[in-house]
Design a protein around this motif. Structure first.
Motif, PDB file in Angstrom:
ATOM      1  N   ILE A 247       0.824  -1.207   0.000  1.00  0.00           N
ATOM      2  CA  ILE A 247       0.000   0.000   0.000  1.00  0.00           C
ATOM      3  C   ILE A 247       0.859   1.257   0.000  1.00  0.00           C
ATOM      4  O   ILE A 247       0.394   2.339  -0.385  1.00  0.00           O
ATOM      5  CB  ILE A 247      -0.979   0.008   1.193  1.00  0.00           C
ATOM      6  CG1 ILE A 247      -2.151   0.958   0.895  1.00  0.00           C
ATOM      7  CG2 ILE A 247      -0.262   0.366   2.500  1.00  0.00           C
ATOM      8  CD1 ILE A 247      -3.335   0.790   1.803  1.00  0.00           C
ATOM      9  N   TYR A 248       2.131   1.125   0.372  1.00  0.00           N
ATOM     10  CA  TYR A 248       3.011   2.298   0.359  1.00  0.00           C
ATOM     11  C   TYR A 248       3.335   2.731  -1.064  1.00  0.00           C
ATOM     12  O   TYR A 248       3.788   3.847  -1.288  1.00  0.00           O
ATOM     13  CB  TYR A 248       4.289   2.001   1.140  1.00  0.00           C
ATOM     14  CG  TYR A 248       4.838   3.219   1.843  1.00  0.00           C
ATOM     15  CD1 TYR A 248       4.236   3.703   3.003  1.00  0.00           C
ATOM     16  CD2 TYR A 248       5.946   3.887   1.365  1.00  0.00           C
ATOM     17  CE1 TYR A 248       4.728   4.820   3.648  1.00  0.00           C
ATOM     18  CE2 TYR A 248       6.451   4.999   2.007  1.00  0.00           C
ATOM     19  CZ  TYR A 248       5.836   5.464   3.142  1.00  0.00           C
ATOM     20  OH  TYR A 248       6.325   6.584   3.776  1.00  0.00           O
ATOM     21  N   GLU A 249       3.105   1.844  -2.054  1.00  0.00           N
ATOM     22  CA  GLU A 249       3.219   2.267  -3.443  1.00  0.00           C
ATOM     23  C   GLU A 249       2.243   3.403  -3.723  1.00  0.00           C
ATOM     24  O   GLU A 249       2.560   4.352  -4.438  1.00  0.00           O
ATOM     25  CB  GLU A 249       2.939   1.094  -4.391  1.00  0.00           C
ATOM     26  CG  GLU A 249       3.992   0.006  -4.408  1.00  0.00           C
ATOM     27  CD  GLU A 249       5.226   0.374  -5.225  1.00  0.00           C
ATOM     28  OE1 GLU A 249       5.195   1.415  -5.918  1.00  0.00           O
ATOM     29  OE2 GLU A 249       6.216  -0.378  -5.161  1.00  0.00           O
ATOM     30  N   TYR A 250       1.046   3.312  -3.173  1.00  0.00           N
ATOM     31  CA  TYR A 250       0.039   4.345  -3.380  1.00  0.00           C
ATOM     32  C   TYR A 250       0.326   5.589  -2.553  1.00  0.00           C
ATOM     33  O   TYR A 250       0.029   6.706  -2.971  1.00  0.00           O
ATOM     34  CB  TYR A 250      -1.346   3.794  -3.023  1.00  0.00           C
ATOM     35  CG  TYR A 250      -1.772   2.618  -3.858  1.00  0.00           C
ATOM     36  CD1 TYR A 250      -2.188   2.781  -5.173  1.00  0.00           C
ATOM     37  CD2 TYR A 250      -1.742   1.325  -3.331  1.00  0.00           C
ATOM     38  CE1 TYR A 250      -2.574   1.690  -5.936  1.00  0.00           C
ATOM     39  CE2 TYR A 250      -2.133   0.238  -4.088  1.00  0.00           C
ATOM     40  CZ  TYR A 250      -2.541   0.424  -5.389  1.00  0.00           C
ATOM     41  OH  TYR A 250      -2.913  -0.661  -6.146  1.00  0.00           O
ATOM     42  N   PRO A 436     -10.365   2.140  -4.030  1.00  0.00           N
ATOM     43  CA  PRO A 436     -11.495   1.270  -4.356  1.00  0.00           C
ATOM     44  C   PRO A 436     -11.307   0.456  -5.634  1.00  0.00           C
ATOM     45  O   PRO A 436     -11.988  -0.555  -5.823  1.00  0.00           O
ATOM     46  CB  PRO A 436     -12.659   2.257  -4.508  1.00  0.00           C
ATOM     47  CG  PRO A 436     -12.005   3.537  -4.936  1.00  0.00           C
ATOM     48  CD  PRO A 436     -10.701   3.565  -4.189  1.00  0.00           C
ATOM     49  N   ASP A 437     -10.420   0.906  -6.512  1.00  0.00           N
ATOM     50  CA  ASP A 437     -10.240   0.215  -7.792  1.00  0.00           C
ATOM     51  C   ASP A 437      -9.135  -0.827  -7.762  1.00  0.00           C
ATOM     52  O   ASP A 437      -8.882  -1.496  -8.770  1.00  0.00           O
ATOM     53  CB  ASP A 437      -9.941   1.230  -8.898  1.00  0.00           C
ATOM     54  CG  ASP A 437     -11.081   2.212  -9.106  1.00  0.00           C
ATOM     55  OD1 ASP A 437     -12.251   1.783  -8.969  1.00  0.00           O
ATOM     56  OD2 ASP A 437     -10.817   3.388  -9.388  1.00  0.00           O
ATOM     57  N   ALA A 438      -8.432  -0.941  -6.648  1.00  0.00           N
ATOM     58  CA  ALA A 438      -7.321  -1.887  -6.558  1.00  0.00           C
ATOM     59  C   ALA A 438      -7.829  -3.327  -6.578  1.00  0.00           C
ATOM     60  O   ALA A 438      -8.844  -3.647  -5.955  1.00  0.00           O
ATOM     61  CB  ALA A 438      -6.503  -1.639  -5.295  1.00  0.00           C
ATOM     62  N   ALA A 439      -7.102  -4.161  -7.308  1.00  0.00           N
ATOM     63  CA  ALA A 439      -7.509  -5.563  -7.454  1.00  0.00           C
ATOM     64  C   ALA A 439      -6.891  -6.392  -6.340  1.00  0.00           C
ATOM     65  O   ALA A 439      -5.770  -6.879  -6.457  1.00  0.00           O
ATOM     66  CB  ALA A 439      -7.066  -6.092  -8.815  1.00  0.00           C
ATOM     67  N   GLY A 440      -7.610  -6.550  -5.239  1.00  0.00           N
ATOM     68  CA  GLY A 440      -7.112  -7.406  -4.169  1.00  0.00           C
ATOM     69  C   GLY A 440      -6.794  -6.648  -2.907  1.00  0.00           C
ATOM     70  O   GLY A 440      -7.111  -5.465  -2.746  1.00  0.00           O
ATOM     71  N   GLY A 441      -6.118  -7.348  -1.986  1.00  0.00           N
ATOM     72  CA  GLY A 441      -5.784  -6.776  -0.695  1.00  0.00           C
ATOM     73  C   GLY A 441      -4.429  -6.101  -0.693  1.00  0.00           C
ATOM     74  O   GLY A 441      -3.777  -5.940  -1.730  1.00  0.00           O
ATOM     75  N   PHE A 442      -3.982  -5.719   0.498  1.00  0.00           N
ATOM     76  CA  PHE A 442      -2.767  -4.927   0.625  1.00  0.00           C
ATOM     77  C   PHE A 442      -1.836  -5.506   1.685  1.00  0.00           C
ATOM     78  O   PHE A 442      -2.281  -6.090   2.674  1.00  0.00           O
ATOM     79  CB  PHE A 442      -3.106  -3.488   1.014  1.00  0.00           C
ATOM     80  CG  PHE A 442      -4.010  -2.796   0.044  1.00  0.00           C
ATOM     81  CD1 PHE A 442      -3.513  -2.258  -1.123  1.00  0.00           C
ATOM     82  CD2 PHE A 442      -5.368  -2.694   0.293  1.00  0.00           C
ATOM     83  CE1 PHE A 442      -4.346  -1.640  -2.030  1.00  0.00           C
ATOM     84  CE2 PHE A 442      -6.217  -2.074  -0.596  1.00  0.00           C
ATOM     85  CZ  PHE A 442      -5.701  -1.539  -1.768  1.00  0.00           C
ATOM     86  N   CYS A 443      -0.544  -5.286   1.479  1.00  0.00           N
ATOM     87  CA  CYS A 443       0.433  -5.458   2.547  1.00  0.00           C
ATOM     88  C   CYS A 443       0.520  -4.137   3.284  1.00  0.00           C
ATOM     89  O   CYS A 443       0.893  -3.119   2.705  1.00  0.00           O
ATOM     90  CB  CYS A 443       1.801  -5.847   1.989  1.00  0.00           C
ATOM     91  SG  CYS A 443       3.088  -5.889   3.266  1.00  0.00           S
TER      92      CYS A 443
END
Length: 454
Positions: A247-250, A436-443
């Protein structure tokens, strides 16, 4: 600012159109310079299976010039930019190029492996000798050893993937193939692109945008994409697990124009600012953004609350790696060489500063000092991510756990340390809702300690 930094970026291509391979890789790396500024390298494969490469310490524009690029002639190549926190970036520059029984091979890696020292030690006991500290070199040895037991290089890569624990994206080049590999949980990004009959692999879609390459799709978790003269084909190196994209990519790593997992980065950051405004509004006359990654979140925060956003901080564009680093009593003043304040924008105003994250807290303290010195009546800090309290083992260069400001301290104590009138962070739920558009979960291990791997 004071950030965790992703260790590197990748860009590779298989040219079926007569493009100038090294030039395109150069510009692809340049467009992702934000991912690593310590070293850069390009390896190109000519039509005879011979590899030529240039890699060195420095920015992409410092490592390469027209003469060097002209010498890198070939139909395929891979490139790498490095963020390195060790003592010798030149020694650890990638791609790693080796010659083994099946010919040449080049490997470039983005990410971190939690068991790399165990693998290295085991290989050393078996007679392997390593020239760098990079995991890419260890992986190149694993692949070369496995290649003797499998008919294709991709099968050899698949055979070693269960040994690699962590988050990674990887490029491998052989005399006839360029191969992209992504970890089975999709922690680190890797995307596929196309221009006419040529194919590209990149850490970010922003590189495709700048080169007029059409984005095709993300490489899937556990997938191995093999590109040769006929185009790409795919095998599943490991069974895909539930996606745990970083998620830190975002929040910080990626270029705002990039799309990661179906989610545009700028929109995610803007949404984080919107959610932050709802969770932690501030009574202020102006919203100030922190260059450069705080802009989108600050815009979302300001728009949601109807507070004007102003440009108060000016970044010194000449501040860079070649500046002599201050020592001793001057060390605490180094941030002043990076930022200055436009006093008319903040004097006699209540200011809310929006930034993307806080690691050590030292930058936030300096921002508050700068604004108060410029005449701000009050300074409120708002951070568009949760508190970082755990180290990252998947490719981020960050302080050890005890140096993370929130490892042992709470928000109230940190607020007092920074000198701000108030301090608030976006919740973990707010971060997720912003994508909301991300495909899947996050680290989100650096925020909550929930690591995808052991």
């Amino acid at each position: 600012m004071e950030k965790m930094m992703d260790r590197c970026g990748l860009f590779g291509m298989f040219d079926n159109n007569g493009f100038h391979t090294s030039h395109l890789i150069y510009y692809g790396l340049f467009s992702m310079q934000h991912r690593g500024m310590e070293a850069a390298g390009i390896c190109v494969n000519d039509n005879q299976g011979n590899f030529s490469y240039v890699k060195d310490e420095g920015l992409v524009t410092e490592v390469f010039d027209e003469m060097k690029l002209e010498k890198l002639q070939g139909h395929a190549g891979i490139g790498h930019i490095l963020r390195y926190d060790g003592s010798d970036a030149r020694e650890n520059a990638q791609p790693i190029v080796i010659r083994y029984t099946s010919g040449h091979m080049a490997v470039a890696l983005n990410g971190g492996l939690t068991n790399i020292e165990e693998i290295r030690h085991d290989l050393e006991l078996k007679g392997s000798v390593f020239q760098t500290m990079e995991a890419a070199e260890v992986i190149s040895v694993l692949i070369s050893r496995a290649r003797n037991n499998y008919p294709t290089i991709e099968e050899a890569i698949a055979s070693i993937m269960p040994m690699l624990k962590g988050g990674y994206a990887m490029l491998v080049m052989t005399p006839r193939k360029v191969i992209g590999v992504r970890d089975p949980q999709g922690i680190r990004p890797l995307v596929l692109g196309r221009e006419d009959h040529s194919w590209f692999l990149s850490s970010e879609t922003c590189a495709f945008d700048e080169l007029n390459v059409d984005y095709v799709r993300d490489i899937q978790p556990g997938e191995i994409v093999v590109i040769n003269a006929e185009g790409p084909h795919s095998i599943q190196g490991m069974p895909a697990q539930p996606i745990r994209a970083c998620i830190y990519e975002y929040i910080y790593y990626s270029h705002p124009a990039s799309v990661f997992g179906g989610q545009e980065v700028y929109k995610a950051r803007y949404n984080m600012g919107c959610h932050l405004a709802k969770e932690a509004p501030a009574d202020a006359d102006a919203v100030v953004w922190v260059p450069d990654s705080g802009l989108a979140a600050a815009a979302g925060y300001a728009d949601t609350l109807g507070i004007p956003m102003v440009d108060a901080f000016v970044k010194n564009k000449y501040y860079g790696n070649n500046l002599v680093k201050p020592e001793g009593i001057l060390f605490d003043r180094k941030i002043h060489m990076k930022l200055s304040v436009i006093k008319s924008q903040v004097k006699d105003k209540n200011i809310v500063v929006v930034d993307d994250s806080m690691v050590r807290g030292t930058t936030a303290q300096t921002l508050v000092e700068l604004l108060r010195h410029a005449g701000a009546k009050s300074v409120h800090l708002r951070i568009a991510s949760a508190t970082i309290s755990h180290p990252c083992y998947y490719g981020a260069s960050m302080p050890e756990e005890k140096k993370l400001i929130f490892h042992e301290q709470g928000v109230d104590a940190v607020c007092k340390m920074t000198g701000a009138d108030s301090l608030a962070f976006l919740s973990s739920e707010g971060m997720v809702a912003a994508c909301p558009d991300a495909a899947g979960g996050f680290c989100m291990a650096c925020f909550n300690g929930d690591y995808p791997t052991k």
